[in-house]
Write a protein that holds these residues in place. Sequence first.
Motif, PDB file in Angstrom:
ATOM      1  N   UNK A 103     -27.265  16.355  53.201  1.00 52.33           N
ATOM      2  CA  UNK A 103     -27.454  17.263  54.516  1.00 52.33           C
ATOM      3  C   UNK A 103     -28.684  17.909  54.072  1.00 52.33           C
ATOM      4  N   UNK A 104     -29.558  17.835  55.127  1.00 55.13           N
ATOM      5  CA  UNK A 104     -30.745  18.750  55.098  1.00 55.13           C
ATOM      6  C   UNK A 104     -30.661  19.879  56.319  1.00 55.13           C
ATOM      7  N   UNK A 105     -30.501  21.069  55.717  1.00 56.31           N
ATOM      8  CA  UNK A 105     -30.048  22.365  56.370  1.00 56.31           C
ATOM      9  C   UNK A 105     -31.420  23.080  56.646  1.00 56.31           C
ATOM     10  N   UNK A 106     -31.536  23.229  57.828  1.00 55.97           N
ATOM     11  CA  UNK A 106     -32.760  24.032  58.691  1.00 55.97           C
ATOM     12  C   UNK A 106     -32.593  25.285  58.225  1.00 55.97           C
ATOM     13  N   UNK A 107     -33.599  26.333  58.274  1.00 59.31           N
ATOM     14  CA  UNK A 107     -33.247  27.636  58.085  1.00 59.31           C
ATOM     15  C   UNK A 107     -32.684  28.416  59.380  1.00 59.31           C
ATOM     16  N   UNK A 108     -31.843  29.433  58.943  1.00 60.41           N
ATOM     17  CA  UNK A 108     -31.242  30.090  60.338  1.00 60.41           C
ATOM     18  C   UNK A 108     -32.004  30.499  61.377  1.00 60.41           C
TER      19      UNK A 108
END
Length: 206
Positions: free
Chosen positions: A118-123
């Motif tokens: 999974x590629x997580x975006x920043x908050x």
Amino acid sequence: MTAKGSCLAAMMAILLGGAVASAGSETDALVERLRRIHPFAEQYSVDVSNGKLKAGAARVFVKAPLSTAVATVTDYGNYRAMIRRFERAEIVGKHGDQTDVALRVPILNGRSRVNGTLRFDPPRAVGDEVVVVGRMIDGNVSRFEATFRLRKIDEQSTQLNLEMLIEPKLPVPASLVTRETADASDGAVRRLRDFSEKRYRAAQGG
């Protein structure tokens, strides 16, 4: 507080812009319900855009500030230690401010394994929430997504939600998959809650 912690707190203050839980009897009732059942979580399901299945989800009351909860949710390097349901959880890449995390999650009572990166975006601030989204870029299922939603309740407490969507390639009853992902979300938010509260107590010298 360490220098790193001070920087994170400052960054979160700018990001959030003072976001607080929205007023209203429905929100108040939800917060009170989560506070009352603490340390347990509340499971639910949610429709997903262009989704074949509903996402399984869970929410929990966290006795820690929003900045601490966000720092814990984005501590991907320690997911394996924090979230027991994840059989594998490790950072495998960075792309600018995005983070690639390889996850393995058992489903169907352990008879099958979901493997995905999974590629997580920043908050990011969305209304009165801080949202962290991870989307699959590689895996053995058709779709795998995880969306964290965090909301400030007051200076020392936060609401943490996780919505997890898994769409297997093989035909599996939709209700079964949603129930499994809700269970996985339940375990994840409770463990992240525990570590957030532990970190906050340590920061307070407790």
